[in-house]
Design a protein around this motif. Sequence first.
Motif, PDB file in Angstrom:
ATOM      1  N   UNK A 158       7.872  23.287  65.312  1.00 24.34           N
ATOM      2  CA  UNK A 158       8.025  22.743  66.661  1.00 24.34           C
ATOM      3  C   UNK A 158       6.725  22.123  67.150  1.00 24.34           C
ATOM      4  N   UNK A 159       5.636  22.834  67.033  1.00 22.69           N
ATOM      5  CA  UNK A 159       4.369  22.315  67.548  1.00 22.69           C
ATOM      6  C   UNK A 159       3.747  21.301  66.600  1.00 22.69           C
ATOM      7  N   UNK A 213       8.545  26.863  74.512  1.00 23.13           N
ATOM      8  CA  UNK A 213       7.530  27.852  74.164  1.00 23.13           C
ATOM      9  C   UNK A 213       7.657  29.095  75.045  1.00 23.13           C
ATOM     10  N   UNK A 214       7.842  28.899  76.333  1.00 18.89           N
ATOM     11  CA  UNK A 214       7.992  30.035  77.262  1.00 18.89           C
ATOM     12  C   UNK A 214       9.257  30.826  76.929  1.00 18.89           C
ATOM     13  N   UNK A 215      10.336  30.127  76.574  1.00 22.50           N
ATOM     14  CA  UNK A 215      11.573  30.806  76.192  1.00 22.50           C
ATOM     15  C   UNK A 215      11.353  31.677  74.951  1.00 22.50           C
ATOM     16  N   UNK A 216      10.664  31.114  73.952  1.00 22.29           N
ATOM     17  CA  UNK A 216      10.382  31.883  72.736  1.00 22.29           C
ATOM     18  C   UNK A 216       9.482  33.065  73.045  1.00 22.29           C
ATOM     19  N   UNK A 264       2.667  17.401  67.773  1.00 24.13           N
ATOM     20  CA  UNK A 264       1.416  16.697  67.471  1.00 24.13           C
ATOM     21  C   UNK A 264       1.694  15.367  66.786  1.00 24.13           C
ATOM     22  N   UNK A 265       2.694  15.334  65.893  1.00 22.51           N
ATOM     23  CA  UNK A 265       3.039  14.084  65.211  1.00 22.51           C
ATOM     24  C   UNK A 265       3.481  13.032  66.217  1.00 22.51           C
ATOM     25  N   UNK A 281      10.926  32.966  62.387  1.00 16.40           N
ATOM     26  CA  UNK A 281      10.651  32.529  63.755  1.00 16.40           C
ATOM     27  C   UNK A 281       9.276  31.873  63.869  1.00 16.40           C
ATOM     28  N   UNK A 282       8.284  32.433  63.209  1.00 14.81           N
ATOM     29  CA  UNK A 282       6.950  31.840  63.242  1.00 14.81           C
ATOM     30  C   UNK A 282       6.973  30.462  62.577  1.00 14.81           C
TER      31      UNK A 282
END
Length: 129
Positions: free
Chosen positions: A77-78, A114-117, A82-83, A70-71
């Motif tokens: 994702x993040x 992000x909030x869902x995770x 940024x890309x 998960x991490x």
Amino acid sequence: MTHVINNHPYLGIFVLFVLTVVAFNATLILQRFISRRMARLDTEKLKLSIYECGPEVTKQPNTISTQFYLIALLFILFDVEIIFMFPWAIDFKLLGWFGFVEMILFILLLTIGFIYAWKKGALEWHSIK
């Protein structure tokens, strides 16, 4: 009709695509045939035997937590976020308001993810006991 087919600009690409698909599938079939002929099926005893002077091998259950997975997904994702932001920042003046609204919607979508995770507990580290 054949005149149109012979002069089509993408005929060469299509032929290469068909040859690639055929060669790929032929390679898979050949590899499967060769590996089944060469493989030894009685290797379980060899895998569990002691190598030189080491301890006797014991089978252990997999104790790796799914938290690592998960991490890693959140990192990707993040990282992708940024890309996508670098080219946008370089052409910000050229894109104008349309580009600004697109980036706001993109960031909003990633914030929702992000909030869902976060709510699902993906960011909490659970210890294995």
